[in-house]
Motif scaffolding. Structure first.
Motif, PDB file in Angstrom:
ATOM      1  N   UNK A 136       0.692  -1.179  -0.036  1.00  0.00           N
ATOM      2  CA  UNK A 136      -0.083   0.078   0.059  1.00  0.00           C
ATOM      3  C   UNK A 136       0.814   1.194   0.144  1.00  0.00           C
ATOM      4  N   UNK A 137       0.642   2.241  -1.023  1.00  0.00           N
ATOM      5  CA  UNK A 137       1.258   3.514  -1.066  1.00  0.00           C
ATOM      6  C   UNK A 137       0.269   4.417  -0.573  1.00  0.00           C
ATOM      7  N   UNK A 138       0.620   5.368   0.461  1.00  0.00           N
ATOM      8  CA  UNK A 138      -0.013   6.340   1.138  1.00  0.00           C
ATOM      9  C   UNK A 138       0.190   7.706   0.504  1.00  0.00           C
ATOM     10  N   UNK A 139      -0.696   8.438  -0.128  1.00  0.00           N
ATOM     11  CA  UNK A 139      -0.442   9.718  -0.637  1.00  0.00           C
ATOM     12  C   UNK A 139      -1.099  10.689  -0.048  1.00  0.00           C
ATOM     13  N   UNK A 140      -0.540  11.692   0.587  1.00  0.00           N
ATOM     14  CA  UNK A 140      -0.863  12.905   1.317  1.00  0.00           C
ATOM     15  C   UNK A 140      -0.482  14.041   1.257  1.00  0.00           C
ATOM     16  N   UNK A 141      -1.350  15.028   1.755  1.00  0.00           N
ATOM     17  CA  UNK A 141      -0.708  16.417   1.823  1.00  0.00           C
ATOM     18  C   UNK A 141      -0.113  16.608   3.173  1.00  0.00           C
ATOM     19  N   UNK A 142      -0.475  15.878   4.102  1.00  0.00           N
ATOM     20  CA  UNK A 142       0.067  16.150   5.477  1.00  0.00           C
ATOM     21  C   UNK A 142       1.596  15.578   5.690  1.00  0.00           C
ATOM     22  N   UNK A 143       2.433  16.429   6.016  1.00  0.00           N
ATOM     23  CA  UNK A 143       3.870  15.972   6.157  1.00  0.00           C
ATOM     24  C   UNK A 143       4.384  15.692   7.609  1.00  0.00           C
ATOM     25  N   UNK A 144       3.069  15.883   8.517  1.00  0.00           N
ATOM     26  CA  UNK A 144       3.554  15.674  10.003  1.00  0.00           C
ATOM     27  C   UNK A 144       4.346  14.502  10.344  1.00  0.00           C
ATOM     28  N   UNK A 145       5.255  14.407  11.305  1.00  0.00           N
ATOM     29  CA  UNK A 145       5.929  13.366  11.772  1.00  0.00           C
ATOM     30  C   UNK A 145       5.099  12.186  12.346  1.00  0.00           C
ATOM     31  N   UNK A 146       4.199  12.842  12.875  1.00  0.00           N
ATOM     32  CA  UNK A 146       3.155  11.691  13.658  1.00  0.00           C
ATOM     33  C   UNK A 146       2.570  10.813  12.492  1.00  0.00           C
ATOM     34  N   UNK A 147       1.977  11.560  11.600  1.00  0.00           N
ATOM     35  CA  UNK A 147       1.242  10.621  10.336  1.00  0.00           C
ATOM     36  C   UNK A 147       2.344   9.809   9.762  1.00  0.00           C
TER      37      UNK A 147
END
Length: 519
Positions: A78-89
């Motif tokens: 699975x490849x996750x694509x996101x705008x969120x660059x937070x370390x927690x995520x």
């Protein structure tokens, strides 16, 4: 036929149509969906090679969808694509075992590269490995034919081990066969080299010789021992260099590996000779001279390695190192191993802790039944895999992990290696002839001279003389020594088993590793 089936899940999938077309033109079959619920149902009912998921979607998030998909099929990348660059995520996504992580906006080539890494990785690595070995083949061939010295032989063997491990990534049987032929040629040349130089190495007058078993402690271990920082000298019985490479990543989790060297095991490459030589700091012929009541030959009754600690403490005294605070532990069974785990913190007060771990005996469950081992370790790759599995779950690993957060040093070594035997050689001897498969000694040995390295006078090889007129012979390459009686039975029984005692790269060039805790 498509290269792979891709499922792309994004609530704004319409805006990604150009990327979908780009991937399809590259040969991928791409299905698209707009929410996690539909993706979960799709995975239940369709074959999917890779899932691309947008993290921020209405309904359930990408991470929640990921969890549900992994419950259906844990092996789907699975490849996750996101705008969120937070370390927690990122940490949570990695913890959920995603295969890749892309930050929006993504361009088509980013997605393509990610898919290639996931889907084509094995094929690309195999192709690269085969090509690289083809380039290296000639260099190895030239090195073998350039009259290498003992240092160069160690480097040649390390390269062969490197390529043997790399070949596991290749799906080309032809290239594996080429490699095995080259390794066989190397052992043929190595036998000639040892036959020519071994006697001069072990001679008291020798001026140019490699570090061997009886010199290991003085030159490769004691220089690293200092008061105030506990040093653990761990000797794992019968550990080849390629087996060390199999467990190296496990050590690297807790320790910083400073030096990865090799040394030469003495002949015979058998525990009672090599390990006693390591701890006594003497060749066997000299151990017998200094400790006539304690040294035991092959045909003597009783344990042959029961006096290692006595030899070791005498060795320290000779080197004027008997002021060191030293402990000595031999682990012969699982119970001994558990005691080591429970006691390991008490060893931190010592300058030097010796731990001898009888890996082979424990692996074979006190030599239960060879057929079991033949099934579990039928070739070199499975032998390495078995070694890694054993070490990962061993009390030795548990014990070292318990002190890995303290400032300590670890020196790891072995007494000898082993070789998978394939070629039988007939030997005739009297009743006093020893039964070992890779070496024998006796008074009336009858053998083909081309099959073995022979010493009519054992003292030339630094060995005691068990009986008047006793000679030693050592099998070469992948040979094993059988008597004519029940010849076919024993040949079939022992062929393709791992044995030691003779002359081969695998038995004689063995690891000595220096590590420190990451603290």
């Amino acid at each position: 036929m498509p290269l792979a089936s891709i499922l792309w899940v994004d609530d704004e999938i319409e805006s990604l149509q150009s990327q979908k077309i780009f991937l399809e033109q590259k040969g991928y079959d791409v299905a698209t969906l707009t929410n996690g619920f539909d993706a979960i149902e799709y995975v239940k009912n369709n074959l999917v090679d890779v899932v691309l998921i947008d993290e921020t979607m209405p309904g359930i998030t990408g991470l929640e969808t990921l969890v549900r998909i992994k419950e259906i099929n844990a092996n789907i990348p699975v490849v996750l694509i996101t705008k969120n660059e937070t370390e927690n995520l990122m940490n949570e996504a990695i913890g959920r075992e995603i295969s890749d992580y892309l930050i929006k906006p993504v361009n088509p080539n980013q997605v393509l590269l990610s898919l290639k890494k996931i889907i084509d990785n094995k094929r690309l690595v195999a192709e690269t490995t085969t090509t690289a070995y083809q380039q290296q083949f000639r260099e190895l061939f030239m090195a073998l034919n350039d009259n290498p010295d003992f240092n160069q032989w160690m480097e040649i063997y390390k390269k062969l081990v490197y390529w043997e491990l790399e070949m596991e990534k290749s799906d080309s049987p032809e290239m594996r066969e080429v490699f095995q032929t080259q390794k066989q040629e190397a052992n043929t040349e190595f036998f000639k080299f040892i036959s020519k130089h071994y006697a001069s190495w072990v001679s008291p007058k020798s001026s140019a010789s490699p570090i061997m078993s009886h010199q290991l402690f003085q030159f490769k271990v004691l220089p690293h021992v200092e008061k105030g920082i506990p040093t653990f000298f761990v000797l794992i019985d019968n550990l080849r260099f390629d087996q060390w490479k199999a467990i190296q990543p496990i050590f690297a989790e807790s320790f910083r590996i400073l030096e990865e060297e090799t040394f030469y095991s003495i002949l015979p490459t058998a525990t009672q000779y090599c390990r006693n030589a390591i701890f006594a700091g003497l060749m066997p012929v000299d151990i017998e001279k200094q400790f006539p009541q304690l040294w035991k030959n092959d045909d003597d009754e009783g344990g042959k390695n029961n006096e290692e600690e006595t030899f070791f403490r005498a060795h320290l005294k000779r080197l004027r190192k008997d002021d060191l605070k030293v402990s000595y532990h031999k682990i012969l069974n699982h119970q001994d191993g558990q005691q080591l785990v429970n006691n390991i913190h008490n060893l931190m007060q010592n300058d030097l802790n010796v731990i001898v771990y009888n890996f082979v005996d424990m692996l074979s469950h006190a030599r239960t039944e060879m057929e079991v081992l033949k099934e579990l370790a039928s070739d070199e790759a499975s032998y390495r895999s078995l070694t890694r599995s054993w070490f990962e779950h061993s009390p030795l690993h548990q014990a070292l992990k318990k002190v890995a957060d303290k400032p300590i040093k670890v020196v790891l070594a072995t007494d000898h290696g082993s070789v998978r035997v394939k070629t039988p050689h007939k030997v005739i001897g009297d009743k006093q002839t020893t039964t070992n498969l890779r070496y024998k000694h006796g008074r009336n040995l009858n053998f083909e001279a081309r099959d073995v390295l022979a010493f009519k006078d054992p003292k030339e090889a630094g060995l005691p003389v068990p009986n008047v007129n006793s000679a030693y012979i050592f099998a070469k390459e992948d040979g094993f020594l059988c008597y004519p009686n029940n010849y076919n039975h024993y040949v079939n029984y022992y062929r393709n088993t791992f044995q030691h005692g003779g002359v081969s790269l695998e038995e004689m060039i063995v690891p000595i590793i220096k590590m420190v805790s990451k603290q």
